[in-house]
Design a protein around this motif. Structure first.
Motif, short mmCIF file in Angstrom:
data_model
loop_
_atom_site.label_atom_id
_atom_site.label_comp_id
_atom_site.label_asym_id
_atom_site.label_seq_id
_atom_site.Cartn_x
_atom_site.Cartn_y
_atom_site.Cartn_z
N ASP A 105 0.80 -1.22 0.00
CA ASP A 105 0.00 0.00 0.00
C ASP A 105 0.83 1.28 0.00
OD1 ASP A 105 0.92 -0.46 2.56
OD2 ASP A 105 -0.91 0.23 3.54
N HIS A 106 2.16 1.16 0.14
CA HIS A 106 3.07 2.30 0.02
C HIS A 106 3.89 2.21 -1.27
CE1 HIS A 106 1.99 2.85 4.22
NE2 HIS A 106 2.58 4.03 4.19
N LEU A 107 3.44 1.35 -2.18
CA LEU A 107 4.10 1.12 -3.47
C LEU A 107 5.52 0.60 -3.32
CD1 LEU A 107 2.81 4.11 -5.65
CD2 LEU A 107 1.78 1.88 -5.23
N ALA A 108 5.77 -0.10 -2.22
CA ALA A 108 7.05 -0.79 -2.04
C ALA A 108 6.93 -2.20 -2.63
CB ALA A 108 7.41 -0.87 -0.56
N VAL A 109 8.00 -2.69 -3.22
CA VAL A 109 7.98 -3.99 -3.89
C VAL A 109 7.92 -5.13 -2.87
CG1 VAL A 109 9.20 -5.53 -5.47
CG2 VAL A 109 9.22 -3.06 -5.87
N ARG A 110 6.90 -5.97 -3.00
CA ARG A 110 6.76 -7.16 -2.16
C ARG A 110 7.29 -8.40 -2.85
NH1 ARG A 110 0.58 -7.46 -0.31
NH2 ARG A 110 1.43 -9.30 0.73
N HIS A 111 7.15 -8.43 -4.19
CA HIS A 111 7.54 -9.62 -4.93
C HIS A 111 7.77 -9.22 -6.38
CE1 HIS A 111 7.72 -13.91 -5.93
NE2 HIS A 111 7.00 -13.61 -7.00
N THR A 112 8.69 -9.92 -7.04
CA THR A 112 8.99 -9.66 -8.45
C THR A 112 9.03 -10.96 -9.22
OG1 THR A 112 10.32 -7.71 -7.90
CG2 THR A 112 10.60 -8.62 -10.10
N GLU A 113 8.38 -10.98 -10.37
CA GLU A 113 8.50 -12.07 -11.33
C GLU A 113 9.00 -11.49 -12.65
OE1 GLU A 113 8.11 -15.26 -11.00
OE2 GLU A 113 7.15 -15.38 -9.02
N SER A 114 9.95 -12.15 -13.27
CA SER A 114 10.45 -11.72 -14.57
C SER A 114 9.99 -12.71 -15.63
CB SER A 114 11.98 -11.63 -14.54
OG SER A 114 12.40 -10.67 -13.60
N LEU A 115 9.25 -12.21 -16.62
CA LEU A 115 8.60 -13.07 -17.60
C LEU A 115 8.88 -12.55 -19.01
CD1 LEU A 115 5.16 -13.37 -15.79
CD2 LEU A 115 6.96 -15.10 -15.84
N PRO A 116 8.93 -13.45 -19.99
CA PRO A 116 9.16 -13.02 -21.37
C PRO A 116 7.95 -12.27 -21.94
CG PRO A 116 8.71 -15.38 -21.31
CD PRO A 116 8.84 -14.92 -19.89
N GLY A 117 8.21 -11.21 -22.70
CA GLY A 117 7.14 -10.48 -23.36
C GLY A 117 7.14 -9.01 -23.00
N THR A 118 6.22 -8.26 -23.63
CA THR A 118 6.06 -6.84 -23.36
C THR A 118 4.68 -6.59 -22.77
OG1 THR A 118 5.26 -6.48 -25.64
CG2 THR A 118 7.61 -6.16 -25.22
N PRO A 119 4.52 -5.60 -21.89
CA PRO A 119 3.27 -5.40 -21.16
C PRO A 119 2.10 -5.04 -22.07
CG PRO A 119 5.08 -4.25 -20.09
CD PRO A 119 5.59 -4.70 -21.42
N SER A 120 0.94 -5.62 -21.76
CA SER A 120 -0.29 -5.29 -22.47
C SER A 120 -1.39 -4.88 -21.50
CB SER A 120 -0.77 -6.49 -23.30
OG SER A 120 -2.02 -6.22 -23.90
N ARG A 121 -1.74 -5.74 -20.54
CA ARG A 121 -2.79 -5.45 -19.56
C ARG A 121 -2.33 -5.84 -18.16
NH1 ARG A 121 -4.77 -2.39 -23.27
NH2 ARG A 121 -5.84 -3.42 -25.00
N ALA A 122 -2.92 -5.17 -17.15
CA ALA A 122 -2.63 -5.50 -15.75
C ALA A 122 -3.87 -5.22 -14.91
CB ALA A 122 -1.45 -4.69 -15.22
N ARG A 123 -4.11 -6.07 -13.92
CA ARG A 123 -5.23 -5.89 -13.02
C ARG A 123 -4.91 -6.54 -11.67
NH1 ARG A 123 -6.89 -2.47 -15.78
NH2 ARG A 123 -8.99 -2.14 -16.62
N VAL A 124 -5.67 -6.15 -10.64
CA VAL A 124 -5.60 -6.76 -9.31
C VAL A 124 -7.02 -7.18 -8.96
CG1 VAL A 124 -5.00 -6.44 -6.88
CG2 VAL A 124 -3.68 -5.25 -8.66
N SER A 125 -7.19 -8.37 -8.38
CA SER A 125 -8.53 -8.82 -8.00
C SER A 125 -9.10 -7.89 -6.93
CB SER A 125 -8.47 -10.26 -7.49
OG SER A 125 -7.65 -10.36 -6.34
N PRO A 126 -10.43 -7.77 -6.85
CA PRO A 126 -11.05 -6.83 -5.90
C PRO A 126 -10.62 -7.03 -4.46
CG PRO A 126 -12.68 -7.58 -7.49
CD PRO A 126 -11.44 -8.40 -7.74
N ASP A 127 -10.29 -8.27 -4.07
CA ASP A 127 -9.86 -8.51 -2.69
C ASP A 127 -8.36 -8.28 -2.49
OD1 ASP A 127 -8.76 -10.69 -3.99
OD2 ASP A 127 -10.00 -12.19 -2.99
N GLY A 128 -7.64 -7.92 -3.57
CA GLY A 128 -6.22 -7.64 -3.47
C GLY A 128 -5.34 -8.87 -3.34
N LYS A 129 -5.91 -10.08 -3.50
CA LYS A 129 -5.15 -11.30 -3.27
C LYS A 129 -4.51 -11.89 -4.53
CE LYS A 129 -7.74 -12.68 0.85
NZ LYS A 129 -8.56 -13.74 1.49
#
Length: 314
Positions: A105-129
């Motif tokens: 909630d302070h925009l600090a990194v909790r976890h990182t995954e590195s995956l092949p490709g370029t960004p298209s869409r991003a979302r977070v589920s309503p419960d934040g999980k």
């Protein structure tokens, strides 16, 4: 020898001038401003500042104010509850690699995954999980256009990573659908954290898929639906429908009646819309974030310029 020395001196002066110009130009951009300490406090419109790539924020009640810009740079950004996700392509990597940054909630990194490709869409589920994304990738032999997509998700509370949902069993007209060119994109979850929707693309057609995450199976609901976004009351889906070559119309689908309502935005919208609330849909278009009523009435209203990837904190 004298000509060589003069030539070298001229080159040095040109380089020095270029450096001075570059430094001066940087002071004229938002990159020179101190980074704001943004949090996911309620009542904010967050977005990607297109001039700098940095995540910015303004109060939803005062969207005309100058935004505060954080130091976080993203190509796609989304939030829900106390979780955010930032997709950032690594510069200079071939083939492209995207870092999926899971943030608190302070925009600090909790976890990182590195995956092949370029960004298209991003979302977070309503419960934040759960955070989920779509990346453009290259190299699939069946991709006639030269690219395909990978839609995946990460469970924040368990650490489980699903790199792609391509193995999701889907039924079309009560028959299991098989095709070598199946692609998924634009995932959107219901508040229960289990039911979700996505676009399935295959053989030149697109379909809205409704799926059960725990049972891990889904079914097609109708054709010509891309980038679905589920309303907060989970009764409707905002989406883009193809209306011509390279053109889309922003619309809303009632999931009970399957009645479709075209929204007031007349321009082609190539974005995964976002619900501000049960009555208003947000989207990125023409280097700005816009709002439009979800019932087809009214007119588009500009909320923020130099902005994309809108996100709203509740």
């Amino acid at each position: 020898m004298k000509k060589l020395v003069l030539a070298l001196l001229g080159t040095v002066l040109l380089i020095a001038a270029a450096v001075v110009y570059t430094v001066s130009a940087r002071h004229d951009t938002a990159d020179a401003e101190p980074a704001a300490q943004l949090t996911l406090s309620p009542g904010q419109l967050l977005f990607r500042d297109t001039a700098t790539g940095r995540v910015g924020a303004v109060p939803l009640a005062e969207t005309g104010k100058k935004p505060q810009l954080s130091g976080l740079k993203c190509d796609r950004f989304a939030v829900a509850e106390q979780t955010a996700v930032c997709l950032a392509v690594r510069p200079g990597t071939l083939p492209a690699v995207t870092d999926v940054l899971v943030l608190d909630d302070h925009l600090a990194v909790r976890h990182t995954e590195s995956l092949p490709g370029t960004p298209s869409r991003a979302r977070v589920s309503p419960d934040g999980k759960r955070v989920y994304w779509t990346l453009f990738v290259t190299g699939d032999s069946y991709a006639q256009t030269g690219f395909s997509t990978r839609a995946g998700l990460y469970e924040v509370d368990t650490g489980r990573l699903v790199k792609t949902i391509e193995e999701l069993p889907v039924f079309k007209d009560d028959q299991r659908y098989f095709a070598p060119d199946v692609n998924y994109w634009g995932i959107t979850f219901a508040p229960d954290g289990n039911r979700f929707y996505a676009t399935l693309g295959s053989k030149g057609q697109t379909y809205l898929v409704e799926a059960d995450y725990r049972r891990y199976r889904g079914k097609t609901l109708r054709e010509n639906v891309e980038c679905p976004s589920l309303s907060p009351d989970a009764t409707r889906v905002a989406f883009k429908k193809k209306v011509g070559e390279g053109g889309w119309r922003l619309s809303v689908l009632d999931l009970k009646t399957m009645k479709e309502t075209e929204l007031a935005e007349q321009k082609s919208v190539d974005d995964q819309a976002l619900w501000q609330d049960d009555h208003t849909v947000l989207y990125g278009l023409d280097n700005a974030v816009w709002a439009v009523p979800a019932d087809g009435s009214g007119a588009p209203r500009k909320l923020a310029g130099n902005a994309a990837s809108p996100a709203v904190t509740g």
